[in-house]
Design a protein around this motif. Structure first.
Motif, PDB file in Angstrom:
ATOM      1  N   GLU A 104       0.768  -1.078  -0.038  1.00  0.00           N
ATOM      2  CA  GLU A 104       0.015   0.098  -0.052  1.00  0.00           C
ATOM      3  C   GLU A 104       0.715   1.332   0.063  1.00  0.00           C
ATOM      4  OE1 GLU A 104      -4.067   1.631   2.298  1.00  0.00           O
ATOM      5  OE2 GLU A 104      -2.740   0.479   3.301  1.00  0.00           O
ATOM      6  N   ASN A 105       1.848   1.152   0.525  1.00  0.00           N
ATOM      7  CA  ASN A 105       2.957   2.394   0.616  1.00  0.00           C
ATOM      8  C   ASN A 105       3.885   2.343  -0.861  1.00  0.00           C
ATOM      9  OD1 ASN A 105       4.065  -0.130   1.644  1.00  0.00           O
ATOM     10  ND2 ASN A 105       5.980   0.851   2.492  1.00  0.00           N
ATOM     11  N   GLY A 106       3.366   2.131  -1.790  1.00  0.00           N
ATOM     12  CA  GLY A 106       4.097   2.151  -3.196  1.00  0.00           C
ATOM     13  C   GLY A 106       5.035   1.427  -3.328  1.00  0.00           C
ATOM     14  N   ALA A 107       5.727   1.717  -4.330  1.00  0.00           N
ATOM     15  CA  ALA A 107       6.951   0.929  -4.740  1.00  0.00           C
ATOM     16  C   ALA A 107       8.057   1.055  -3.639  1.00  0.00           C
ATOM     17  CB  ALA A 107       7.686   1.294  -6.267  1.00  0.00           C
ATOM     18  N   VAL A 108       8.336  -0.031  -3.125  1.00  0.00           N
ATOM     19  CA  VAL A 108       9.701  -0.136  -1.885  1.00  0.00           C
ATOM     20  C   VAL A 108      10.652  -0.962  -2.576  1.00  0.00           C
ATOM     21  CG1 VAL A 108       7.898   0.765  -0.211  1.00  0.00           C
ATOM     22  CG2 VAL A 108       8.704  -2.033  -0.825  1.00  0.00           C
ATOM     23  N   GLY A 109      12.104  -0.763  -2.035  1.00  0.00           N
ATOM     24  CA  GLY A 109      13.007  -1.350  -2.405  1.00  0.00           C
ATOM     25  C   GLY A 109      13.241  -2.909  -1.796  1.00  0.00           C
ATOM     26  N   PRO A 110      14.030  -3.856  -1.910  1.00  0.00           N
ATOM     27  CA  PRO A 110      14.055  -5.076  -1.475  1.00  0.00           C
ATOM     28  C   PRO A 110      14.466  -4.899   0.093  1.00  0.00           C
ATOM     29  CG  PRO A 110      15.236  -5.191  -3.716  1.00  0.00           C
ATOM     30  CD  PRO A 110      14.816  -3.684  -3.331  1.00  0.00           C
ATOM     31  N   GLY A 111      13.967  -5.650   1.170  1.00  0.00           N
ATOM     32  CA  GLY A 111      14.312  -5.365   2.193  1.00  0.00           C
ATOM     33  C   GLY A 111      13.887  -4.452   2.989  1.00  0.00           C
ATOM     34  N   ALA A 112      12.761  -3.596   2.313  1.00  0.00           N
ATOM     35  CA  ALA A 112      11.997  -2.521   2.921  1.00  0.00           C
ATOM     36  C   ALA A 112      10.651  -2.988   3.532  1.00  0.00           C
ATOM     37  CB  ALA A 112      11.957  -1.391   2.114  1.00  0.00           C
ATOM     38  N   ASP A 113      10.103  -2.239   4.420  1.00  0.00           N
ATOM     39  CA  ASP A 113       8.811  -2.678   4.806  1.00  0.00           C
ATOM     40  C   ASP A 113       7.682  -2.263   3.784  1.00  0.00           C
ATOM     41  OD1 ASP A 113       9.824  -3.235   7.348  1.00  0.00           O
ATOM     42  OD2 ASP A 113       9.384  -1.485   8.401  1.00  0.00           O
ATOM     43  N   CYS A 114       7.020  -3.530   3.527  1.00  0.00           N
ATOM     44  CA  CYS A 114       5.706  -3.407   2.582  1.00  0.00           C
ATOM     45  C   CYS A 114       4.556  -3.332   3.719  1.00  0.00           C
ATOM     46  CB  CYS A 114       5.860  -4.675   1.859  1.00  0.00           C
ATOM     47  SG  CYS A 114       4.420  -4.643   0.711  1.00  0.00           S
ATOM     48  N   LEU A 115       3.866  -2.522   3.557  1.00  0.00           N
ATOM     49  CA  LEU A 115       2.519  -2.142   4.246  1.00  0.00           C
ATOM     50  C   LEU A 115       1.391  -2.480   3.785  1.00  0.00           C
ATOM     51  CD1 LEU A 115       3.789   1.110   5.911  1.00  0.00           C
ATOM     52  CD2 LEU A 115       4.442  -0.893   6.752  1.00  0.00           C
ATOM     53  N   LYS A 116       0.355  -3.031   4.826  1.00  0.00           N
ATOM     54  CA  LYS A 116      -1.084  -3.044   3.912  1.00  0.00           C
ATOM     55  C   LYS A 116      -1.820  -2.600   5.160  1.00  0.00           C
ATOM     56  CE  LYS A 116      -0.293  -7.044   0.869  1.00  0.00           C
ATOM     57  NZ  LYS A 116       1.161  -7.164   1.128  1.00  0.00           N
ATOM     58  N   SER A 117      -3.263  -2.033   4.952  1.00  0.00           N
ATOM     59  CA  SER A 117      -4.001  -1.699   5.829  1.00  0.00           C
ATOM     60  C   SER A 117      -4.792  -3.093   6.304  1.00  0.00           C
ATOM     61  CB  SER A 117      -5.123  -0.868   5.340  1.00  0.00           C
ATOM     62  OG  SER A 117      -4.755   0.254   4.957  1.00  0.00           O
ATOM     63  N   ARG A 118      -4.961  -3.121   7.413  1.00  0.00           N
ATOM     64  CA  ARG A 118      -5.758  -4.458   8.006  1.00  0.00           C
ATOM     65  C   ARG A 118      -7.069  -4.114   8.889  1.00  0.00           C
ATOM     66  NH1 ARG A 118      -1.812  -8.285  10.861  1.00  0.00           N
ATOM     67  NH2 ARG A 118      -1.220  -6.329  12.379  1.00  0.00           N
ATOM     68  N   GLN A 119      -7.937  -4.681   8.574  1.00  0.00           N
ATOM     69  CA  GLN A 119      -9.436  -4.873   9.300  1.00  0.00           C
ATOM     70  C   GLN A 119      -9.799  -6.030   9.768  1.00  0.00           C
ATOM     71  OE1 GLN A 119     -11.172  -2.812   5.814  1.00  0.00           O
ATOM     72  NE2 GLN A 119     -11.659  -1.333   7.369  1.00  0.00           N
ATOM     73  N   ILE A 120     -10.452  -6.240  10.756  1.00  0.00           N
ATOM     74  CA  ILE A 120     -11.193  -7.258  11.523  1.00  0.00           C
ATOM     75  C   ILE A 120     -12.631  -7.202  10.876  1.00  0.00           C
ATOM     76  CG2 ILE A 120     -11.947  -8.293  13.541  1.00  0.00           C
ATOM     77  CD1 ILE A 120      -9.573  -7.049  14.682  1.00  0.00           C
ATOM     78  N   ILE A 139      -5.030  -2.714   0.099  1.00  0.00           N
ATOM     79  CA  ILE A 139      -3.699  -1.963  -0.559  1.00  0.00           C
ATOM     80  C   ILE A 139      -4.355  -0.649  -1.344  1.00  0.00           C
ATOM     81  CG2 ILE A 139      -2.065  -3.876  -0.118  1.00  0.00           C
ATOM     82  CD1 ILE A 139      -2.366  -3.944  -3.304  1.00  0.00           C
ATOM     83  N   GLY A 140      -5.650  -0.661  -1.177  1.00  0.00           N
ATOM     84  CA  GLY A 140      -6.170   0.450  -2.075  1.00  0.00           C
ATOM     85  C   GLY A 140      -7.585   0.157  -2.763  1.00  0.00           C
ATOM     86  N   THR A 141      -8.193   0.869  -3.527  1.00  0.00           N
ATOM     87  CA  THR A 141      -9.407   0.420  -4.190  1.00  0.00           C
ATOM     88  C   THR A 141      -9.096  -0.027  -5.614  1.00  0.00           C
ATOM     89  OG1 THR A 141     -10.458   2.129  -2.616  1.00  0.00           O
ATOM     90  CG2 THR A 141     -11.581   1.488  -4.798  1.00  0.00           C
ATOM     91  N   TYR A 142      -9.762  -0.944  -6.037  1.00  0.00           N
ATOM     92  CA  TYR A 142      -9.397  -1.467  -7.401  1.00  0.00           C
ATOM     93  C   TYR A 142     -10.937  -1.685  -7.798  1.00  0.00           C
ATOM     94  CZ  TYR A 142      -4.466  -1.780  -6.364  1.00  0.00           C
ATOM     95  OH  TYR A 142      -3.032  -1.633  -6.223  1.00  0.00           O
ATOM     96  N   ARG A 143     -11.134  -1.047  -9.043  1.00  0.00           N
ATOM     97  CA  ARG A 143     -12.355  -0.959  -9.672  1.00  0.00           C
ATOM     98  C   ARG A 143     -12.976  -2.490  -9.817  1.00  0.00           C
ATOM     99  NH1 ARG A 143     -13.249   2.067 -15.351  1.00  0.00           N
ATOM    100  NH2 ARG A 143     -12.412   3.572 -13.659  1.00  0.00           N
ATOM    101  N   ASN A 144     -12.186  -3.439 -10.032  1.00  0.00           N
ATOM    102  CA  ASN A 144     -12.616  -4.927 -10.567  1.00  0.00           C
ATOM    103  C   ASN A 144     -13.054  -5.667  -9.379  1.00  0.00           C
ATOM    104  OD1 ASN A 144     -12.927  -4.147 -13.423  1.00  0.00           O
ATOM    105  ND2 ASN A 144     -10.888  -5.280 -13.595  1.00  0.00           N
ATOM    106  N   SER A 145     -12.232  -5.386  -8.178  1.00  0.00           N
ATOM    107  CA  SER A 145     -12.376  -6.257  -6.831  1.00  0.00           C
ATOM    108  C   SER A 145     -13.041  -5.467  -5.956  1.00  0.00           C
ATOM    109  CB  SER A 145     -11.035  -6.690  -6.336  1.00  0.00           C
ATOM    110  OG  SER A 145     -10.076  -5.572  -6.132  1.00  0.00           O
ATOM    111  N   ASP A 146     -12.979  -4.169  -5.749  1.00  0.00           N
ATOM    112  CA  ASP A 146     -13.459  -3.454  -4.505  1.00  0.00           C
ATOM    113  C   ASP A 146     -14.885  -2.848  -5.069  1.00  0.00           C
ATOM    114  OD1 ASP A 146     -11.541  -3.995  -2.750  1.00  0.00           O
ATOM    115  OD2 ASP A 146     -10.427  -2.418  -3.324  1.00  0.00           O
TER     116      ASP A 146
END
Length: 279
Positions: A168-184, A198-205
């Motif tokens: 969700e935090n865009g393009a990151v380099g190898p070894g960097a933190d990759c973030l996603k929003s989490r909900q229950i 990781i965002g709003t996508y027309r076909n899935s969201d």
């Protein structure tokens, strides 16, 4: 002669032992439990790439899909469940059949390709299902959502397929933190589980209304923006509705987990996931 007879007898005993061992293993795999290795990230963070589990085949009874499919491309071997138990196919019924419960994590045969998939059952026969602005609606009502914090993983190639995660935090380099929003997310009936976005996508969201036919089910991945599931027709790479007879079993518990490209890389084992229950 006695010596030759002894050697021949020993070989025959070995053949019989292997035969019975394979037969017992085949019966156990067909009737009770089937091993399943998680190859993709479509069910994060409930299931991670490299989780190994046994599927409870007794949960829903038995159909042609309960028979094993054996694919060993390297040796030119491809035996489909229909080749063994095809006589049970076609009527969408099950022997000792029991209905699954909404919220179950289910392994099933893809209706078009026959490949084994694992997703969460969210839509029962007769339901309507829709996604609006990344929120799941069942029978016209939005499911309950609570903030679950942020899911963090390392941006690197994962599992035998070597695919990096989407962030969700865009393009990151190898070894960097990759973030996603989490909900229950809490489904009708009370089953609660994590979902990732990781965002709003027309076909899935943002989808139309799906009317789940009788005898079929609507499946979705918990990693909502990285799952080809019942929101997509088989022709579009998804699975569409899943017939009752295509269910293989319920995933109840992770037995073993490895974050590496091979389960032999013991330094990548996730001991905190050993014997972890699946919810």
């Amino acid at each position: 002669m006695a010596k030759e007879g002894g050697i021949g007898g020993a070989i025959w005993e070995t053949v019989k032992t292997i035969f019975w061992a394979l037969l017992i293993a085949g019966v156990f795999r067909t009737v009770f439990y089937q091993p399943f290795w998680i190859p993709s990230g479509s069910m994060k963070d409930t299931l991670l790439i490299g989780d190994f589990l046994f599927v409870n085949k007794m949960a829903y009874g038995y159909s042609y899909a309960s028979c094993p499919t054996i694919r060993l491309a390297r040796f030119g071997i491809e035996v489909d469940a229909k080749d063994i138990c095809g006589f049970l196919d076609g009527d969408n019924t099950r022997f000792l059949g029991r209905q699954p419960t909404r919220g179950d994590v289910v392994v099933f045969r893809h209706p078009a390709t026959g490949q084994d998939y694992i997703k969460r059952l969210v839509g029962m026969p007769g339901d309507t299902v829709q996604m609006k602005d990344s929120v799941l609606y069942i029978n016209g009502e939005p499911v309950k959502l609570e903030d679950g914090g942020t899911f963090v993983e390392t941006y690197e190639r994962q599992g035998p397929e070597g695919r990096p995660p989407r962030c969700e935090n865009g393009a990151v380099g190898p070894g960097a933190d990759c973030l996603k929003s989490r909900q229950i997310e809490t489904l009708p009936g009370g089953v609660s589980h994590d979902i990732l976005n990781i965002g709003t996508y027309r076909n899935s969201d943002e989808t139309g209304v799906f009317h789940v036919p009788e005898g079929q089910y609507f499946m979705m991945g918990d990693n909502r923006d990285n799952s080809l599931d019942s929101r997509f027709a088989p022709a579009a790479g998804g699975v569409g509705f899943v017939p009752f007879e295509n269910l293989i079993g319920r995933a109840d518990r992770i037995m073993f987990s490895s974050a590496g490209r091979s389960m032999l890389f013991f330094w990548t084992w996730r001991s905190d996931r050993f014997f972890k229950g699946i919810t």
